[in-house]
Enzyme design. Structure first.
Site, PDB file in Angstrom:
ATOM      1  N   SER A 139      73.891 166.633  40.038  1.00 59.82           N
ATOM      2  CA  SER A 139      74.487 167.894  40.477  1.00 59.82           C
ATOM      3  C   SER A 139      74.841 167.815  41.950  1.00 59.82           C
ATOM      4  CB  SER A 139      73.454 169.006  40.272  1.00 59.82           C
ATOM      5  OG  SER A 139      73.836 170.176  40.958  1.00 59.82           O
ATOM      6  N   TYR A 184      65.412 172.731  42.237  1.00 62.35           N
ATOM      7  CA  TYR A 184      66.337 172.186  41.236  1.00 62.35           C
ATOM      8  C   TYR A 184      67.033 170.936  41.791  1.00 62.35           C
ATOM      9  CZ  TYR A 184      70.625 171.629  38.564  1.00 62.35           C
ATOM     10  OH  TYR A 184      71.658 171.090  37.843  1.00 62.35           O
ATOM     11  N   LYS A 212      66.698 166.842  40.678  1.00 60.94           N
ATOM     12  CA  LYS A 212      67.829 165.960  40.332  1.00 60.94           C
ATOM     13  C   LYS A 212      67.830 164.725  41.232  1.00 60.94           C
ATOM     14  CE  LYS A 212      69.789 168.152  36.966  1.00 60.94           C
ATOM     15  NZ  LYS A 212      70.058 167.543  35.662  1.00 60.94           N
TER      16      LYS A 212
HETATM   17  N1  UFG Z   1      78.298 184.822  42.236  1.00 63.60           N
HETATM   18  C1  UFG Z   1      78.511 186.161  42.491  1.00 63.60           C
HETATM   19  N2  UFG Z   1      78.101 187.058  41.540  1.00 63.60           N
HETATM   20  C2  UFG Z   1      77.501 186.698  40.379  1.00 63.60           C
HETATM   21  C3  UFG Z   1      77.300 185.318  40.116  1.00 63.60           C
HETATM   22  C4  UFG Z   1      77.712 184.404  41.094  1.00 63.60           C
HETATM   23  O1  UFG Z   1      79.027 186.543  43.537  1.00 63.60           O
HETATM   24  O2  UFG Z   1      77.150 187.563  39.576  1.00 63.60           O
HETATM   25  C5  UFG Z   1      78.739 183.850  43.238  1.00 63.60           C
HETATM   26  C6  UFG Z   1      77.612 182.992  43.758  1.00 63.60           C
HETATM   27  O3  UFG Z   1      77.001 183.620  44.860  1.00 63.60           O
HETATM   28  C7  UFG Z   1      78.339 181.705  44.115  1.00 63.60           C
HETATM   29  C8  UFG Z   1      79.491 181.644  43.114  1.00 63.60           C
HETATM   30  O4  UFG Z   1      79.624 182.954  42.598  1.00 63.60           O
HETATM   31  O5  UFG Z   1      78.878 181.809  45.378  1.00 63.60           O
HETATM   32  C9  UFG Z   1      79.215 180.696  41.962  1.00 63.60           C
HETATM   33  O6  UFG Z   1      77.944 181.002  41.427  1.00 63.60           O
HETATM   34  P1  UFG Z   1      77.410 180.408  40.058  1.00 63.60           P
HETATM   35  O7  UFG Z   1      76.085 181.048  39.809  1.00 63.60           O
HETATM   36  O8  UFG Z   1      78.457 180.536  39.012  1.00 63.60           O
HETATM   37  O9  UFG Z   1      77.241 178.862  40.358  1.00 63.60           O
HETATM   38  P2  UFG Z   1      76.413 178.160  41.539  1.00 63.60           P
HETATM   39  O10 UFG Z   1      77.423 177.721  42.535  1.00 63.60           O
HETATM   40  O11 UFG Z   1      75.285 178.951  42.023  1.00 63.60           O
HETATM   41  O12 UFG Z   1      75.707 176.999  40.718  1.00 63.60           O
HETATM   42  C10 UFG Z   1      76.287 175.775  40.524  1.00 63.60           C
HETATM   43  C11 UFG Z   1      75.672 175.099  39.301  1.00 63.60           C
HETATM   44  C12 UFG Z   1      74.256 174.678  39.595  1.00 63.60           C
HETATM   45  C13 UFG Z   1      74.223 173.877  40.872  1.00 63.60           C
HETATM   46  C14 UFG Z   1      74.767 174.703  42.013  1.00 63.60           C
HETATM   47  C15 UFG Z   1      74.727 173.935  43.313  1.00 63.60           C
HETATM   48  O13 UFG Z   1      75.678 175.985  38.198  1.00 63.60           O
HETATM   49  O14 UFG Z   1      73.792 173.872  38.526  1.00 63.60           O
HETATM   50  O15 UFG Z   1      76.113 175.021  41.707  1.00 63.60           O
HETATM   51  O16 UFG Z   1      74.759 174.831  44.386  1.00 63.60           O
HETATM   52  F1  UFG Z   1      72.964 173.538  41.177  1.00 63.60           F
END
Ligand code: UFG
Length: 328
Positions: free
Chosen positions: A114, A138, A142
């Protein structure tokens, strides 16, 4: 040639299993169904067991020529609250899997890593040479497994490709499989669900140093990830003895999209508005994560083929077919 796809009833594992079968591989799924789903495994042989279960792993691995390892807990926030769960599964149990594979004579592994291994990178886009400094359990879990693979390749000649995904999204174009998380925490399914239900989407932070103040991510279609896994396997099959023994590759598009851009794309795809409110930043969210995917292109000949509208429309088609199935 038989591939054991561990975590094959999960989101990315199930898409990769289909791609492998389509390319003519024999595919055996291995999943404890803790987060995976029987629905996503339909049509495949499924061994329902845990990766900590060496006795069940042994005969399964004996039938396989190569291993793909997708079986991990993958919620960043949960890993901060419950690191024990993450280290138990993603490290301790994963080592049982790795050692069982080694003992079974497996010498090729493709691993789901990741971009979380990079933490908060100082430079964008992120190359594979960027320091690996995870900022949550997490990412640390990894990184641990990546380090184990590197050590095993040097010591035991076990060849591996470590694929560092950026933000996996979208669904198979058939509408038969797609993202199924419980709880769902990811932006694209939540934004699409908000258009359908009228429920409010929470935007985590609008004061980042980005074009519109919201976080920027590199969204990559799950079938583009599946294609990269196949190519990684072919790379490991190649007889080139000079090839790198444990190779790390970023899988992203090289393009970033802000949270607000995703919201707009969801509105365009569905023709309906997303009600939203701005909330405080979510702990542990780096402001910008964008891959430099050049190495995957040069080594595997891989590039992402699907763009953001295709990601969103495939995710929407999957959500609609899933809700039709629930209603039927
Ligand atoms: N976000 C919102 N509202 C929500 C959900 C997400 O504003 O309800 C924002 C988050 O803050 C982030 C972006 O949308 O800025 C993307 O969020 P996600 O939860 O969809 O994905 P992440 O970037 O948090 O997670 C991904 C992968 C993980 C990995 C991570 C690394 O799913 O497995 O990137 O930072 F670890």
């Amino acid at each position: 040639m038989a591939i054991l796809v561990v975590g094959g009833a999960g989101y990315i594992g199930s898409h990769t299993a289909r791609a492998l079968r389509h390319a003519g591989y024999d595919v055996i799924l291995y999943d404890n169904l803790s987060t995976g789903s029987r629905r996503l495994a339909q049509g495949f042989e499924l061994i329902e067991a845990d990766i900590a279960d060496a006795a069940t792993l042994r005969p399964a691995l004996a039938r396989a020529d190569a291993l793909m390892h997708f079986a991990a807990h993958a919620y960043v926030g949960e890993s901060v609250e419950n690191p024990r769960k993450y280290f138990r599964n993603n490290v301790t149990a994963a080592l049982t899997l790795l050692n069982s594979a080694l003992e079974a004579g497996i010498r090729r592994i493709v691993f789901s890593s990741s971009c979380a291994v990079y933490g908060v990178p100082r430079q964008i886009p992120i190359t594979e040479e960027t320091n690996r400094e995870p900022v949550n359990p997490y990412g640390a879990s990894k990184l641990f497994f990546e380090n184990a693979l590197e050590a095993y390749s040097r010591a035991y000649g076990l060849r591996s490709v470590r694929l560092r995904y950026f933000n996996a999204a979208g669904a198979d174009e058939s509408g038969e499989i797609g993202e199924l998380h419980n709880p769902e925490t990811h932006l694209i399914p939540l934004a699409l669900a908000a258009t359908a239900s009228g429920r409010e989407l929470q935007i985590y932070g609008s004061d980042y140093d980005t074009q519109d103040g919201t976080c920027v991510r590199d969204y990559i279609h799950v079938n583009d990830l599946a294609d990269a896994h196949m190519r990684a396997l072919q790379y490991l099959e190649s007889a080139d003895q000079n090839a790198v023994q444990s190779l790390a590759l970023n899988l992203g598009t090289g393009r970033g999209h802000s949270v607000l851009e995703i919201v707009e794309a969801a509105e365009t795809a569905t023709g309906r508005p997303v009600r939203r409110s701005v909330r405080p930043r979510r702990a542990g969210d780096p402001p910008i994560l964008i891959a430099d995917p050049a190495k995957a292109q040069s080594v595997l000949g891989w590039t992402a083929k699907r763009n953001l509208p295709e990601i969103i429309s495939s995710a929407w088609a999957w959500m609609q077919s899933a809700s039709r199935r629930r209603a039927a």
